[in-house]
Design an enzyme around this catalytic site. Structure first.
Site, PDB file in Angstrom:
ATOM      1  N   ASP A  77      43.858  47.578  28.885  1.00 35.40           N
ATOM      2  CA  ASP A  77      43.786  48.046  30.269  1.00 35.40           C
ATOM      3  C   ASP A  77      44.707  47.265  31.204  1.00 35.40           C
ATOM      4  O   ASP A  77      45.081  46.122  30.936  1.00 35.40           O
ATOM      5  CB  ASP A  77      42.350  47.991  30.798  1.00 35.40           C
ATOM      6  CG  ASP A  77      41.692  46.633  30.611  1.00 35.40           C
ATOM      7  OD1 ASP A  77      42.032  45.928  29.648  1.00 35.40           O
ATOM      8  OD2 ASP A  77      40.827  46.274  31.432  1.00 35.40           O
ATOM      9  N   GLU A 135      38.842  45.393  29.517  1.00 31.93           N
ATOM     10  CA  GLU A 135      38.543  43.951  29.514  1.00 31.93           C
ATOM     11  C   GLU A 135      38.495  43.394  30.922  1.00 31.93           C
ATOM     12  O   GLU A 135      37.769  42.436  31.194  1.00 31.93           O
ATOM     13  CB  GLU A 135      39.591  43.201  28.679  1.00 31.93           C
ATOM     14  CG  GLU A 135      39.260  41.716  28.457  1.00 31.93           C
ATOM     15  CD  GLU A 135      39.652  40.814  29.607  1.00 31.93           C
ATOM     16  OE1 GLU A 135      38.969  39.787  29.817  1.00 31.93           O
ATOM     17  OE2 GLU A 135      40.622  41.134  30.329  1.00 31.93           O
ATOM     18  N   GLU A 136      39.269  43.983  31.831  1.00 32.07           N
ATOM     19  CA  GLU A 136      39.446  43.394  33.154  1.00 32.07           C
ATOM     20  C   GLU A 136      38.261  43.570  34.096  1.00 32.07           C
ATOM     21  O   GLU A 136      38.143  42.849  35.084  1.00 32.07           O
ATOM     22  CB  GLU A 136      40.701  43.987  33.830  1.00 32.07           C
ATOM     23  CG  GLU A 136      42.020  43.633  33.156  1.00 32.07           C
ATOM     24  CD  GLU A 136      42.422  42.188  33.370  1.00 32.07           C
ATOM     25  OE1 GLU A 136      41.670  41.450  34.025  1.00 32.07           O
ATOM     26  OE2 GLU A 136      43.494  41.809  32.878  1.00 32.07           O
ATOM     27  N   HIS A 359      48.076  38.228  36.802  1.00 33.41           N
ATOM     28  CA  HIS A 359      47.567  39.020  37.927  1.00 33.41           C
ATOM     29  C   HIS A 359      48.469  38.913  39.168  1.00 33.41           C
ATOM     30  O   HIS A 359      48.048  39.261  40.263  1.00 33.41           O
ATOM     31  CB  HIS A 359      46.120  38.633  38.288  1.00 33.41           C
ATOM     32  CG  HIS A 359      45.133  38.907  37.188  1.00 33.41           C
ATOM     33  ND1 HIS A 359      43.785  39.086  37.418  1.00 33.41           N
ATOM     34  CD2 HIS A 359      45.286  39.042  35.842  1.00 33.41           C
ATOM     35  CE1 HIS A 359      43.158  39.309  36.262  1.00 33.41           C
ATOM     36  NE2 HIS A 359      44.069  39.284  35.295  1.00 33.41           N
TER      37      HIS A 359
END
Length: 391
Positions: A77, A135-136, A359
């Protein structure tokens, strides 16, 4: 496994990573990514299941001889971040990008899949390929995949994370607790709005929220054992719209990171107390929503030692012991079920623009790291199978 075999896989991994980077999908929305993975597995003649735990894909490569089941995991993702890099593989989806390396993880595992698919006769046991969504964003994709049987019969599990804080050519891990647990909390404050020039007629939600922020910062420094690492961070404070109106409502959002369940439970209790009594002192109303997230990631000591033994013999790669880090990973759920090891594979290289943190809108990685990641996963799998003995 020779260096030449990895060099053969590498250009295809780069091509796939860049394709995925141009076409990112958010957590729980990875339909096209899942279809892409299934298509690659199809062409390689690899048995697979789709819609596992959502948009997850599980590939299955069975060897010619009985043996253990080794699971390898990659997440897929992306994040709601605008890609600000000026590269030919820049994200083509406005406001969404792979800012954490999951595109690289998927490309690596596809390469590893093709490596083993071409060597079925040499495989002792089964290789389970876990392409995981979400996962995020908690609650994450690992638990749904586990509930759908992704780990059934698995003896050991390995995962890698391409990691720009350490340089390319380095791989790191540690036995025991390596990555923190993560919880989320949201505080909705309801005061009494009014004119900015007449504060005595109001209950100022901004003042209430500000007091909460400062009090919440004292939890770690004054309630948690200083030898027990923990973090309380307020990442969002939303209130008001104009300069001369006292806001009636405010909202705080934060995260908690810990390595022990003792500290985790204590912090949750203290947050509730701070929020409640601070609101009372200002005669405001408050609603706290506390959402438990991923547990602490705990590596198996035997499998971590295997990583250091195997990776230390790979050409062009050095290993190091990583200190515990506060980012969290839902790979922790796999490690609660079976022994395994999670590994940070260095992907940082300022000369290639791979110097921004994960990020970040300009995040990128040195793609050479993918070759090291593939070599690690292949070598761990082969070593485990070579040393496996029937129980």
């Amino acid at each position: 496994m020779g260096r030449g075999e990895i060099e053969h896989l590498y250009p295809v991994m780069v091509e796939r990573r860049r394709y995925l980077h141009r076409h990112p999908e958010l957590s729980y929305q990875e339909q096209a990514t899942s279809a892409y993975i299934a298509d690659v597995l199809n062409k390689a003649g690899i048995e697979h299941k789709t819609q596992v735990g959502g948009h997850g894909v599980v590939g299955i490569i069975k060897g010619s001889r009985p043996g253990p089941v080794v699971a390898l995991r990659a997440d897929m993702d992306a994040l709601p971040i605008q890609d600000e890099k000026e590269v030919e593989y820049k994200s083509e989806v406005p406001g969404i990008m792979h800012a954490c390396g999951h595109d690289g993880h998927t490309a690596v595992l596809l390469g590893v899949a093709e490596y083993f698919a071409a060597r079925r006769e040499q495989i002792q046991g089964e290789i389970r390929l876990l392409f995981q969504p979400a996962e995020e964003v908690c609650p994450g994709g690992a638990l749904p995949m586990i509930k759908d049987g992704a780990l059934d019969g698995v003896d050991v599990v390995y995962g890698v994370h391409l990691w720009t804080p350490i340089p390319v050519g380095t791989a790191a891990s540690a036995p025991g607790p390596m990555m923190a647990s993560t919880d989320e909390f949201f505080v909705n404050i309801h005061g009494r709005g009014g004119h900015g020039g007449m504060p005595h007629k109001t209950v100022d939600s901004v003042v209430v929220g500000s007091a909460m922020v400062m009090q919440l910062q004292s939890i770690v420094s004054r309630s948690v054992n200083p030898l027990d690492p923990a973090v309380v961070t307020i990442g969002s404070f939303q209130a008001g719209t104009v300069q001369n109106v006292i806001a009636e409502r405010a909202r705080l959002a934060g995260t908690v990171r810990c390595f022990s369940e003792t500290a985790r439970k204590l912090i949750q209790k203290r947050i509730a107390s701070v929020v409640e009594f601070t609101a009372q002192s200002y005669e405001a109303e408050v609603v706290l929503e506390y959402i438990p997230g991923y547990p602490t990631l705990v590596n198996d000591e035997t499998e971590t030692n295997r990583f250091f033994k195997v990776a230390g013999q790979l050409e062009g790669l050095k290993t190091e012991l990583t200190p515990p880090i506060m980012p969290a990973e839902d790979f922790a759920y796999y490690l609660q079920q079976v022994p395994g090891c999670f590994i940070l594979v260095g992907a940082g290289n300022p000369e290639k623009g791979a110097e921004y943190p994960h990020h970040h809108p300009k995040f990128d990685l040195d793609e050479e790291a993918m070759a090291h990641a593939a070599a690690i996963l292949i070598s761990l799998t082969e070593n485990y199978m070579d040393e496996w003995e029937p129980k």
